[in-house]
Structure formats: structure tokens, C-alpha cells
Motif scaffolding. Structure first.
Motif, mmCIF file in Angstrom:
data_model
loop_
_atom_site.group_PDB
_atom_site.id
_atom_site.type_symbol
_atom_site.label_atom_id
_atom_site.label_comp_id
_atom_site.label_asym_id
_atom_site.label_seq_id
_atom_site.Cartn_x
_atom_site.Cartn_y
_atom_site.Cartn_z
ATOM 1 N N HIS A 234 0.832 -1.200 0.000
ATOM 2 C CA HIS A 234 0.000 0.000 0.000
ATOM 3 C C HIS A 234 0.872 1.258 0.000
ATOM 4 O O HIS A 234 2.079 1.193 0.211
ATOM 5 N N TRP A 235 0.208 2.384 -0.244
ATOM 6 C CA TRP A 235 0.828 3.701 -0.101
ATOM 7 C C TRP A 235 -0.007 4.497 0.894
ATOM 8 O O TRP A 235 -1.245 4.431 0.868
ATOM 9 N N VAL B 112 -5.166 11.180 -8.037
ATOM 10 C CA VAL B 112 -4.427 11.993 -7.069
ATOM 11 C C VAL B 112 -2.930 11.881 -7.344
ATOM 12 O O VAL B 112 -2.396 10.777 -7.514
ATOM 13 N N PHE B 113 -2.254 13.037 -7.357
ATOM 14 C CA PHE B 113 -0.808 13.086 -7.575
ATOM 15 C C PHE B 113 -0.126 13.418 -6.252
ATOM 16 O O PHE B 113 -0.500 14.381 -5.575
ATOM 17 N N LEU C 197 -5.174 6.179 -8.419
ATOM 18 C CA LEU C 197 -6.622 6.248 -8.557
ATOM 19 C C LEU C 197 -7.227 5.963 -7.188
ATOM 20 O O LEU C 197 -7.006 4.901 -6.609
ATOM 21 N N VAL C 198 -7.998 6.929 -6.678
ATOM 22 C CA VAL C 198 -8.526 6.839 -5.317
ATOM 23 C C VAL C 198 -10.053 6.852 -5.348
ATOM 24 O O VAL C 198 -10.662 7.855 -5.739
ATOM 25 N N PRO C 199 -10.711 5.758 -4.947
ATOM 26 C CA PRO C 199 -12.178 5.757 -4.849
ATOM 27 C C PRO C 199 -12.640 6.731 -3.764
ATOM 28 O O PRO C 199 -11.953 6.931 -2.751
ATOM 29 N N ARG D 158 -4.814 5.152 2.958
ATOM 30 C CA ARG D 158 -4.115 3.991 2.423
ATOM 31 C C ARG D 158 -4.699 3.610 1.062
ATOM 32 O O ARG D 158 -5.916 3.390 0.927
ATOM 33 N N VAL D 159 -3.816 3.540 0.065
ATOM 34 C CA VAL D 159 -4.218 3.196 -1.298
ATOM 35 C C VAL D 159 -3.374 2.007 -1.749
ATOM 36 O O VAL D 159 -2.134 2.047 -1.642
#
Length: 390
Positions: free
Chosen positions: A148-149, A169-170, A186-188, A217-218
Motif C-alpha cells: 500500500h501507499w 491523485v498526484f 486512482l482513489v475511490p 491507504r491506497v
């Protein structure tokens, strides 16, 4: 009457002419009616209707090939009918553009069908409170934690913020200093740690918001492109969509010119139509020239991109700069010709003036476009000098 002459230009193909008729038919039937009422509700309704009509297939194509000329035609036509309809279409394209160009097959299969159907809105989250055009100054961070990030920071001026289903998101991941150390994700919308900090009200109502990320957390599978390739992802996306901003400005300018001629021929002054005044004719002539030059720059940039030119930053910047600045002048003349009526709240001329103004700021302000163009001209000059026989 809407201009049709540009559809015969060599920049466009028969399929583009068919597409223009398709968009025109939908806009004439739905754009104005669906644009009324609450802004959030209107944008959702517009996107859903365009999805049902199949128009969003160009904004989020199944084959992954973005047809820039088709995107420009859509924005040109839609902006002439409704600024909010143009916004809804454009954001489905810009908000999914990075996914279309750099997403994995799994991500595209999971998220693009709903965007294409207009049932899930999309957003592009690049700007920050202290970093708009200066991408190298982005402060939002993403730290690797296993698969994850963890993302912390904020974004602002985000179109569709608060109503989007997904955000591109950047964030700074630190592979290199400045713009080279960014990554796209890409973030839901339902991701834990993502909150809508503020909804932003602007002169021409559009859904805008400030986003906040706190230990969000992505999964790494939601990364778009390689770590450190965020600047490349952002610029490739903007390279496609920047010329379309010029196309929207062109649509607004066409509408303003039509309103100007309608007022000038219908209003009588000093014993004859306002149109008979030489200053009125001069204003109309100047607006007509600016509409035509904008169209040429917009569709040239789109044609070059569709023809396989790897980077069209110079040409797209020229199209956006000229078309947006020209549209403001055309809208201003429209207000002037309407006299007092032109400054009445929600009069068509007054609404156009407010709609056009934002285009000179977003996706790179006019001043930034001038820098891009100037640097490109210097590079072209240096390249030409190196090619001279010695």
C-alpha cells in the motif's frame, strides 16, 4: 444558427461530422433543461443523460484511444448550449484520462464502464493550496508501506470534488527532486482518510472542493504508471485535454457572437438598427475573426495529437491561450452591445461573461501558457541553429 463550416475543414474526417451532429442533437434536446436547478444534481443528471445517449464513449473510450478532435467537437458544441453540460462531459474525460492512458487493464475494467455510463463521476486532483501551475511544488506525500501507499496532504480547486466516485491523485513519492518525484494514484471516493474539507463557490457555479488526505491507504494496484512517473502522467493527460479547453472557449465565443448579432439587428437606435452603427459592425467583425482564428488553432492542435505527434504542448498551449483570451473579448463585446441588459444577473450575455472567465485560469493560466510557448520557441530556435551548415 450554429456554425457548420469548420466541419468541412481538412483537419476533420466524415466520422467527426457525424459525431458533431450526434452531439448537437443531444444538446438541443437536453442540455438547457438538465442544466437547471441545483448544480450538483444538474451535473449528475447531465452525465447520466450523456452516458445513456452514448456520448461519454469518447470521454472514456473502451479501446483506450482518445480522439482529441472528437473531444474538441463535443466541447465546442456543448459549451455553445450549456456551460454545465460542457463541464460534465469534460470532467468525465479529464477525470478518467490518466486511467485510460496509464491504468492497468484491471483498473480500467473496474472503473471506466461506470464513468462511460455517466453513473460514476470522475475527478482530476493535481492542484494544491500552494501549488497550482508549479507542479514541482506539490507537497502531498505518498509513503510506501508494503503493498500500500499512505497518502497525506490536500488538494484544492478540484472539479467534481465532493460528488466524484473516483479521484486521480498526484503525490510526492521522492524518487527524484522536484517534478520527477511524483506518482499518480486512482482513489475511490469512499477510501478511509479522504475527506471533503470545503466546497468552493465560484462566479459560474460548478462543483469544486478542497480534499484532505490523512493517513489514506491506497493499494499499489491503484497506481497509474510507474513510481516517479506522476509528472509524465499529468502532462500526458493535459496534453490531450488542454486543447479541449480552447474548444470550450470557442463554443462560448460562438454563442456570444450569435447573441451579439441578434441584439445588433433587433435593437433600434437613432432611427435605425444598432447594427448600422460602424462601431457595432467593427465589434462584430473583430469577434468573428477571433472565433475563426480560435477554431483554426484548436482543431490544428487536436489534429496534430491525433496524427501521432508525441507532444503538442506548444500547439495545445497556443490553442488554449488564444481561444480563452479571445472568448473573453468576444463575451465582453456581447455584454457591451446589450447595454444595461448585459449586466443583469443571469442574462445570457452576463452568464457567458462569467462562464468564460474561469477558462483563462484552469488547466494552466494564460501566463503559464505564454511561458510554455516562449520556451518552446526558444528550443525551436536553438534546434534550427544547430541544423545550419557550418
Amino acid at each position: 444558427m450554429p456554425d457548420r463550416d469548420f466541419l468541412s475543414w481538412p483537419f476533420l474526417e466524415p466520422r467527426h461530422r457525424d459525431w458533431a451532429e450526434e452531439v448537437e442533437a443531444w444538446a438541443a434536446a437536453h442540455a438547457g433543461r438538465l442544466s437547471e436547478g441545483d448544480t450538483d444534481t444538474a451535473v449528475r443528471a447531465l452525465a447520466r443523460s450523456m452516458g445513456e445517449a452514448g456520448l461519454l464513449r469518447m470521454a472514456a473510450p473502451e479501446d483506450g484511444r482518445l480522439d482529441v478532435r472528437a473531444l474538441c467537437i463535443a466541447r465546442d458544441v456543448l459549451a455553445r448550449h450549456s456551460g454545465l453540460a460542457d463541464f460534465a462531459f469534460a470532467m468525465q474525460g479529464l477525470g478518467t484520462g490518466s486511467l485510460t492512458l496509464f491504468g492497468s487493464d484491471e483498473l480500467k475494467a473496474r472503473y471506466l464502464p461506470a464513468a462511460r455510463a455517466g453513473t460514476a463521476l470522475a475527478a482530476f486532483a493535481l492542484s494544491e493550496p500552494e501549488a497550482g501551475s508549479d507542479v514541482a511544488a506539490l507537497a502531498t506525500t505518498a509513503t510506501r508501506d508494503g503493498d500500500h501507499w499512505v497518502i497525506d496532504g490536500s488538494k484544492t480547486w478540484i472539479s467534481n470534488g465532493g460528488i466524484a466516485a473516483t479521484y486521480v491523485v498526484f503525490a510526492r513519492t521522492g524518487e527524484a527532486p522536484g517534478a520527477k518525484g511524483l506518482t499518480a494514484f486512482l482513489v475511490p471516493a469512499g477510501t478511509s482518510g479522504l475527506t471533503i474539507a470545503e466546497r468552493i463557490e465560484v462566479s459560474a457555479p460548478h462543483p469544486l472542493a478542497t480534499l484532505r488526505f490523512e493517513a489514506m491507504r491506497v493499494p499499489d494496484t491503484h497506481r497509474l504508471g510507474k513510481p516517479g512517473d506522476g509528472f509524465k502522467v499529468a502532462m500526458a493527460t493535459l496534453d490531450v485535454f488542454r486543447a479541449t479547453v480552447g474548444a470550450a472557449a470557442l463554443g462560448f465565443a460562438r454563442h456570444a457572437l450569435d447573441l451579439t448579432i441578434e441584439r445588433a439587428t433587433g435593437r433600434h437606435l437613432f432611427g435605425g438598427p444598432l447594427f448600422d452603427q460602424q462601431m457595432t459592425q467593427a465589434a462584430i467583425a473583430e469577434s468573428a475573426v477571433e472565433v475563426e482564428t480560435s477554431a483554426l488553432l484548436v482543431y490544428r492542435a487536436a489534429w496534430l495529437k491525433d496524427s501521432g505527434m508525441p507532444r503538442v504542448s506548444r500547439e495545445a498551449s497556443m490553442a488554449k491561450l488564444h481561444a480563452t483570451e479571445a472568448a473573453q473579448r468576444v463575451a465582453d463585446r456581447c455584454v457591451q452591445i446589450h447595454g444595461g441588459h448585459g449586466v443583469v444577473r443571469d442574462h445570457p450575455a452576463e452568464k457567458l461573461y462569467r462562464e468564460v472567465r474561469a477558462l483563462r485560469v484552469y488547466e494552466g493560466a494564460s501566463e503559464v501558457q505564454r511561458i510554455i510557448i516562449a520556451r518552446a520557441e526558444r528550443a525551436r530556435s536553438e534546434e534550427a541553429a544547430q541544423c545550419k551548415p557550418r
